[in-house]
Design a protein around this motif. Structure first.
Motif, mmCIF file in Angstrom:
data_model
loop_
_atom_site.group_PDB
_atom_site.id
_atom_site.type_symbol
_atom_site.label_atom_id
_atom_site.label_comp_id
_atom_site.label_asym_id
_atom_site.label_seq_id
_atom_site.Cartn_x
_atom_site.Cartn_y
_atom_site.Cartn_z
ATOM 1 N N ILE A 73 -15.467 -45.320 9.105
ATOM 2 C CA ILE A 73 -14.600 -44.343 8.693
ATOM 3 C C ILE A 73 -15.268 -43.278 8.251
ATOM 4 N N GLU A 74 -16.362 -43.250 7.622
ATOM 5 C CA GLU A 74 -17.239 -42.144 6.988
ATOM 6 C C GLU A 74 -17.717 -41.380 8.077
ATOM 7 N N ARG A 75 -18.269 -42.036 9.175
ATOM 8 C CA ARG A 75 -18.811 -41.458 10.381
ATOM 9 C C ARG A 75 -17.699 -40.563 11.125
ATOM 10 N N ALA A 76 -16.792 -41.396 11.158
ATOM 11 C CA ALA A 76 -15.382 -40.665 11.781
ATOM 12 C C ALA A 76 -15.086 -39.275 11.159
ATOM 13 N N PHE B 146 -7.915 -48.405 13.468
ATOM 14 C CA PHE B 146 -8.767 -47.406 13.097
ATOM 15 C C PHE B 146 -7.874 -46.432 12.142
ATOM 16 N N SER B 147 -6.740 -46.174 12.840
ATOM 17 C CA SER B 147 -5.876 -45.047 11.930
ATOM 18 C C SER B 147 -5.307 -45.644 10.813
ATOM 19 N N THR B 148 -4.865 -47.002 10.815
ATOM 20 C CA THR B 148 -4.549 -47.656 9.486
ATOM 21 C C THR B 148 -5.639 -47.617 8.384
ATOM 22 N N ARG B 149 -6.810 -48.053 8.835
ATOM 23 C CA ARG B 149 -8.045 -47.980 7.902
ATOM 24 C C ARG B 149 -8.407 -46.562 7.518
ATOM 25 N N PHE B 150 -8.236 -45.738 8.362
ATOM 26 C CA PHE B 150 -8.703 -44.474 7.914
ATOM 27 C C PHE B 150 -7.632 -43.737 6.847
#
Lengths: 173, 135
Positions: free
Chosen positions: A95-98, A124-128
């Motif tokens: 997520i940091e990289r995203a 991905f979206s949920t965790r972000f």
């Protein structure tokens, strides 16, 4: 199950067999300290490997194999040492990289998701959203607006990829 | 005022392994090697630069309790205790050389979003050693 190193050591070691049974813990000695430090060094290698290879399809099994620990032992000890699970740490790195990639603005959310090693856009979206406070699509359009929206505990994490932000000279409040 | 950085300190758990890493792999000069009571202090610096790194036994200060000493040892082992950032004009070349020595790689060279290209290794005591090439 202990690490391979521990098992090897234990087989020829009188400390390996404990006649008092499983419920009587023996008093920790210098050997336990040395073993603990060796285990911690293995955890460090796992954590560094996540930092390096988070964009690969990594999982806990593969990470554990890499340092000859069982997946269960790795999960338990990693959480004890670093305060979060291997999987959580891996996702946080992604997520940091995203966030850094989304700030650049030249990739779509889906492209960023795959770029950081996530195979499911939903996960991905949920965790972000959990970590950053807003969905990736919102963050992509307005990355700076997010700082006011997130709790201060997360704000540090949000800001983390931009290291030189910390070094802004003569910044006054 | 005219102040420069003279010494900075990094903890070590193995003087010989650290010497092999900082002197033989990174190419630093050994400027001082002090032993006392089974402990060793190694002062190393880059050729041509006064500032030096002193590799220090982490619990030499008698004011550190046994429990604190254990915490420091654990933090060093798990890689959360100390770090240093070095600079070079050729981070990719340096990376190849250091990696070839068998050092523990923490990060391959990448372009960071904050404008430097860097790589990272663990020194033999678990300290994070980042090497950057300013753009």
């Amino acid at each position: 199950m202990r690490s391979g190193v521990a098992a090897e050591r234990g087989s020829g070691d009188r400390l390996g067999i404990d006649p008092r049974g499983w419920h009587d813990r023996r008093v920790p000695g210098p050997n336990d300290d040395a073993q603990r430090l060796r285990d911690l060094a293995l955890l460090r290698r796992v954590r560094d490997r996540i930092d390096r290879e988070y964009a690969q399809p990594l999982d806990v099994e593969a990470l554990a194999r890499g340092v000859n620990l069982s997946a269960g032992h790795l999960s338990r000890e990693f959480k004890r040492a670093y305060g979060e699970s291997v999987y959580s740490y891996l996702m946080t790195r992604r997520i940091e990289r995203a966030m850094a990639l989304l700030r650049r603005g030249d990739l779509t959310v889906t492209e960023v998701c795959f770029e950081v090693g996530c195979s499911s856009l939903g996960t991905f979206s949920t965790r972000f959203t959990e970590l950053v406070g807003v969905p990736p699509s919102v963050y992509r359009n307005e990355p700076d607006g997010v700082f006011e929206a997130v709790p201060s505990v997360l704000a540090k994490r949000v800001a983390r990829p931009v290291r030189n932000r910390e070094a802004t000279p003569a910044r006054r409040r | 005022m005219d102040i420069t950085i003279q010494y900075t300190f990094l903890p070590h758990t193995d003087a010989e392994a650290s010497l092999a890493f900082y002197r033989d792999v990174l190419g630093f000069e050994l400027r001082k090697d002090v032993g006392y009571d089974g402990m060793r202090w190694l002062t190393l610096g880059a050729p041509g630069q006064d500032a030096a790194v002193v590799l220090t036994p982490p619990t030499a200060d008698p004011g550190i309790t046994e429990e604190e000493g254990r915490t420091i040892a654990e933090m060093m082992a798990k890689g959360t205790y100390a770090s240093i950032v070095l600079a070079t004009t050729d981070v990719d070349g340096v990376f190849e050389q250091v990696q070839a020595s068998g050092a523990e790689v923490a990060q391959e060279p990448i372009d960071q979003p904050y404008g430097v290209r860097d790589c990272a290794f663990r020194d033999p005591s678990g300290n994070m050693v980042r090497i950057q090439q300013p753009s």
